[in-house]
Design an enzyme around this catalytic site. Structure first.
Site, short mmCIF file in Angstrom:
data_model
loop_
_atom_site.label_atom_id
_atom_site.label_comp_id
_atom_site.label_asym_id
_atom_site.label_seq_id
_atom_site.Cartn_x
_atom_site.Cartn_y
_atom_site.Cartn_z
N ASP A 1 -1.63 -1.56 -9.29
CA ASP A 1 -2.18 -2.89 -9.05
C ASP A 1 -2.66 -3.54 -10.35
OD1 ASP A 1 -1.86 -2.48 -6.29
OD2 ASP A 1 -3.75 -1.39 -6.20
N GLU B 1 0.82 -1.21 0.00
CA GLU B 1 0.00 0.00 0.00
C GLU B 1 0.85 1.27 0.00
OE1 GLU B 1 -3.14 -0.11 -0.57
OE2 GLU B 1 -3.13 -2.30 -0.50
#
Length: 630
Positions: A124, A34
């Site tokens: 991602d 993250e």
């Protein structure tokens, strides 16, 4: 990021060994979970053999850089150990693949005209087919082919890998980056009121100045969610014990315990955002299962014992009992059992989550009020980013928003006098006095008298007893009348049990002749025993109640957002025992619940072989990794 250094370094090295064993190439870069950054990370990464990583360009703006300076790499360090950091373009993350290819090429051309030597896109993979609407857009509608065609035809740019950029481009200079993550993560880590103020402050500033509004660290999730903090601090207990054991013991069992500990340190369950995180019961269940499989190995040589210790670092001592078969944690908030572990089934019976307000809930309320919630096929066809459109799995979810006053646990107390609102003692801090008895731990807990002021003269004392190496836990209440008039109240003791789903027909709750599943409420009177059987979590709990009570069970749902939209998520089943009691002056009434748990053995997974050198063809030499160059 909350993982002990020894485990962080060990995990990265183990993964690098695995990649080398499979592909014959040792990775030199790492993707930060993250994109969470903390100032101590350079030394940890360098010690683990990592030479470079990617952060959002916003990280660099927070360090005082200007947008036009983000076309190069930078070097940072901790304790003299360096790591190269690449600015990853936030704008490209929002353009790719959600906007036309032409907008991406326009941004790249603008960056080239500004003199950028390097523009990094790192994001991602699920955005290219797994997110709602992206499979049709990226693959069926040809976005991906158009994108690569445009890249190939652009004469002003050249594609490269991060490793080659690390090798051939010198860093611009040294920088020191403050702790943080991307803006959405920072907002998710705040409570709703703080998140609103954070967003207002960013909106008042334009361009590069908005990045200087810095939110709390990722670790603020531990303050926002006591369940996340409890799991994290539980992980630290196992890590500390395993580290001591590993000094003199390198057995296969200890190595297996290490693998289970590392698995429990996976990041997703410790935070919450658009992707569910701690709100998903299966993530919490897997983390606890991994921890308890590790502790099951460590408990074989342990002498059962209890201690008062502020393990969750909230300023109050909890009581921790750990035996050879299980563990019981008692918190003074609510005077309740907050964790009950069975080593055999590797299960925390109280794997629960309280319902709390979230900033995203306001977005749901506004969208439902305006009629702009996308449901069903409309949600599937929407190609906007999940940060821009409000989707829902069903209509009317805002009507289901309810909130709890404290985390959900075992033996939580409340009472009602007449038709008045119930007095909840879940968030009240009790006074705790441990007492040793033969093969039993007895904890005397009493709430402060001011919490009982609505009923003059009422006194409550609860005695929590832990026995059978952690397989039995019960509570005995003594309700006293220290006043001059008779007291008439309804008293409730509620226990919350963590199950994976409300839909498994083999997860049952039985009271006398009545039987139900987790998703169907049950009401019964004159109940003296309750049996909870969980096929999904491999345990049974038997409750013995004296005197008989009125029983009520109900499923507890939270409303959370995910890439599929807002949805109700089953969290736990609440089992409530209620007694109507009358207490004469200078007298008392005793109420008791005895619980015994049994876990079915869940065998540990077979240990994987350690990394080994890739087999070579006859007569060939084994491939060796390229040495780091700088």
């Amino acid at each position: 990021m909350g993982v002990p250094r020894r485990d962080g370094v060990g995990q990265i090295r183990a993964l690098s060994d695995r990649v080398h064993a499979i592909f014959g190439q040792r990775p030199l870069g790492a993707w930060l979970t993250e994109r969470v950054w903390e100032p101590h990370l350079p030394s940890l990464l360098a010690e683990a053999g990592v030479a470079y990583t990617v952060l959002d360009d916003e990280h660099f703006l927070q360090a005082g850089l200007r947008p036009q300076e983000l076309g190069e790499s930078y070097v940072t360090e901790d304790q003299g150990l360096p790591v190269i950091v690449f600015p990853g373009s936030v704008k490209l993350r929002y353009l790719i693949p959600f906007r036309d290819v032409g907008q991406t090429m326009k941004e790249l051309r603008a960056r080239a005209d500004e003199g950028a030597k390097l523009v990094v896109y790192a994001d991602d993979g699920e955005k290219f087919g797994a997110w709602p609407g992206t499979f049709a857009r990226v693959h069926k509608d040809g976005w991906l082919e158009q994108f690569f065609t445009a890249i190939a035809q652009a004469d002003f740019l050249q594609t490269t890998t991060l490793e080659d950029a690390w090798i051939f481009q010198k860093p611009a200079r040294r920088v020191y980056i403050p702790g943080g993550s991307y803006p959405e993560m920072a907002e998710w880590a705040l409570d709703p009121n703080a998140a609103k103020r954070y967003q207002q402050a960013r909106n008042k500033l334009e361009g590069e100045l908005s990045a200087l509004v810095v939110a709390p660290l990722w670790r603020n999730f531990f303050a926002k969610y006591p369940e996340s903090n409890g799991l994290h601090k539980r992980m630290l207990i196992v890590s500390e014990e395993l580290a001591r054991r590993s000094i003199l013991d390198a057995s296969a069992e200890v190595r297996q315990a290490q693998q289970n500990l590392w698995r429990a340190q996976g990041n997703d369950v410790y935070w919450h955002g658009v992707f569910g995180g701690i709100y998903f019961p299966h993530l919490r269940a897997d983390a606890y299962a991994s921890l308890l499989k590790a502790e099951r190995i460590l408990s074989e040589r342990r002498a059962a014992a209890g201690e008062q210790r502020d393990y969750d670092v909230d300023g109050y001592d909890e009581y921790i009992f750990r035996g050879n078969a299980g563990a019981v944690f008692v918190h003074v908030q609510g005077g309740a059992v907050i964790e009950w572990d069975l080593y055999a089934s590797a299960t925390n019976l109280i794997d629960t989550l309280a319902r709390r307000p979230e900033a995203e809930h306001e977005a749901l309320r506004r969208a439902e009020k305006a009629g702009k919630v996308l449901v069903g096929k409309a949600a599937e066809k929407e190609t906007k980013s999940i940060h821009e459109a409000v989707r829902a799995r069903e209509r009317g979810l805002s009507k289901l928003l309810e909130y709890d006053v404290a985390r959900r646990s075992f033996f939580q107390d409340s009472f009602r006098s007449g038709r008045s609102d119930p007095v909840l003692l879940h968030a009240i801090y009790y006074q705790l006095t441990p007492q040793r008895e033969a093969r039993t731990v007895s904890l005397i807990l009493e709430p402060p008298q001011r919490a009982l002021a609505s009923v003059p003269g009422l006194g409550i004392r609860k005695d929590i007893r832990i026995a059978d190496e952690g397989l039995a836990a019960g509570v005995r209440y003594r309700l006293r009348n220290e006043g001059e008039e008779r007291i008439a109240i309804s008293f409730t003791s509620a226990s919350n049990i963590g199950l994976l789903s409300e839909q498994n027909p083999m997860d049952t709750i039985t009271a006398g002749t009545k039987k139900t599943t987790a998703g169907k409420p049950l009401d019964a009177r004159n109940v003296t025993d309750i049996a909870v059987h969980s096929e999904s979590r491999h345990f049974d709990i038997a409750f013995a109640i004296d005197p008989p009570c009125a029983l009520a069970t109900r499923p507890i749902y939270s409303i959370t957002n995910s890439e599929q939209g807002f949805e109700r998520v089953y969290q736990q089943v609440e089992v409530s025992c209620t007694w109507d009691v009358q207490i004469e002056p200078d007298s008392h009434v005793d109420l008791e619940i005895r619980a015994t748990a049994v876990g079915q053995m869940v065998e540990p997974e077979a240990a994987r072989p350690t990394a080994r050198r890739r087999r070579t063809a006859p007569g060939g030499a084994a491939e060796t990794p390229r040495p780091p160059r700088r």
